[in-house]
Write an enzyme that holds these catalytic residues in place. Sequence first.
Site, PDB file in Angstrom:
ATOM      1  N   LYS A 138      45.209  46.368  46.840  1.00 63.92           N
ATOM      2  CA  LYS A 138      45.022  44.951  46.521  1.00 63.92           C
ATOM      3  C   LYS A 138      44.746  44.198  47.801  1.00 63.92           C
ATOM      4  O   LYS A 138      45.194  44.613  48.877  1.00 63.92           O
ATOM      5  CB  LYS A 138      46.292  44.382  45.874  1.00 63.92           C
ATOM      6  CG  LYS A 138      46.039  43.125  45.060  1.00 63.92           C
ATOM      7  CD  LYS A 138      45.563  43.483  43.672  1.00 63.92           C
ATOM      8  CE  LYS A 138      45.313  42.265  42.805  1.00 63.92           C
ATOM      9  NZ  LYS A 138      45.139  42.662  41.397  1.00 63.92           N
TER      10      LYS A 138
HETATM   11  N1  GLU Z   1      42.019  42.524  39.489  1.00 63.82           N
HETATM   12  C1  GLU Z   1      41.977  43.357  38.324  1.00 63.82           C
HETATM   13  C2  GLU Z   1      43.355  43.929  38.034  1.00 63.82           C
HETATM   14  O1  GLU Z   1      44.346  43.401  38.475  1.00 63.82           O
HETATM   15  C3  GLU Z   1      40.868  44.416  38.379  1.00 63.82           C
HETATM   16  C4  GLU Z   1      40.996  45.415  39.476  1.00 63.82           C
HETATM   17  C5  GLU Z   1      39.771  46.330  39.619  1.00 63.82           C
HETATM   18  O2  GLU Z   1      38.896  46.305  38.784  1.00 63.82           O
HETATM   19  O3  GLU Z   1      39.749  47.056  40.600  1.00 63.82           O
HETATM   20  O4  GLU Z   1      43.495  44.881  37.305  1.00 63.82           O
END
Ligand code: GLU
Length: 449
Positions: A138
């Site tokens: 993240k």
């Molecule tokens: N931000 C989204 C989540 O929390 C998508 C993450 C992604 O597609 O890598 O799942």
Amino acid sequence: MTTDLNAGRSPLDLESPHSIPVTATATPGGEAPDVDTGPLAYARAQLSDAIAVLDLDQGVYSMLANPRREMTVSIPLRRDNGDVEVLTGHRVQHNVSRGPGKGGLRYSKDVTLDEVRALAMWMTWKCALVDVPYGGAKGGVRFDPKRYSREEVQRVTRRYTSEIIPIIGPTQDIPAPDIGTDEQVMAWMMDTYSASQGYTVLGVTTGKPLALGGSLGRPTATSLGVAHVALAALSHLRRRPTATAAAVQGFGKVGRGAARYLWEAGVKVVAVSDEYGAIFNAGGLSVPDLEAYVAISGTVLGFDDSEDLNDRDALLYLEVDLLIPAAVEGVLHGENADRVHASLIVEGANGPTTPAADEIFRANGQLVVPDILANAGGVIVSYFEWVQANQAYWWSQTDVENRLRERMERAWHRVLEYAATHRVSLRLAATVLAVDTVTTAHLTRGLYP
Ligand code: GLU
């Protein structure tokens, strides 16, 4: 399963250190949690429960409670008026045992390193649970993009990307949109990364515009997935969609689409909220009209066919059957959970329910479909986008949506079956299944050297 991780050895040494880029800052392995409130504490508590069920030892807990790799960067930003401001950004790779790190990039004034660590850990479990071949990661930059011009947001994005280039890439770590970021931000990241390599690397981000290797169905994937599991859970509770009243907290990328798909399935969406407030109509809101209204007004407040609720949080306590928290972490906690009436809570957001609230919901017989299952649609279609980009061959929207539904339903049934067999909550079931998958991968790779 009990494991011996070699006393005295840092669990972070389980894989080859040669893959660690020079600029990454090491995280101390095995240290005790340094916070007891906030998302990281909740994520660690959930992990600890799963470790206990799986009968894994403290070494495994320490290994998974701490990120594998994290980087904090300063982002000097030249404002449009010539002033210079320095922002802080993070990228955390929680685990990369099953493949590259994967997870969104968040732009928010509330971003903290601990929050990003928690969100990265949840990504690890999410990817494992729905069987996409990634670890969890993240990113976050602490600023409110709404208070900056688009040009300034572009400069922040490019500088942040250039700082984290050593640790991202289509086989290393693949960012995607999250709160405050969108497909244009992903395009800028992809362009900045590609410029550094000297050729176009479509697979370095997902959630990109269609014109740049994006996938059909990606913008709506998270919300469609939320709707799939919400409908599956309603059917499990033997409740007809048309006899269901729902409240949706958050009318952004996730909440808006979830409200729309549920409305299309016949669910009566009686309340929605955004950062400015909440609106209510006991007879049900027309979600398509509301979407059209928000596109012009920028808020749900003042929508014709509704009353404004004085307190935004009052939405959480309405007499509804289904509650979809689709905003931020920690909104359902020990102090307010017993005011929630919904018998079904489907987590569109990451981490909206604290462990204390989970306890209360469990005691009251309210079913919580956890984030790592409910909102996994986004990363599933991110995976499809990455596969398509790597093959330079794109699928139809129907293809994407059918494959998404298949994976969401498979994951739902797997979690439900485990929960029923072992008489545990859906959250514990989902976390146990995910932690087991990650641990098996990690331990099968073995200790290095
Ligand atoms: N931000 C989204 C989540 O929390 C998508 C993450 C992604 O597609 O890598 O799942």
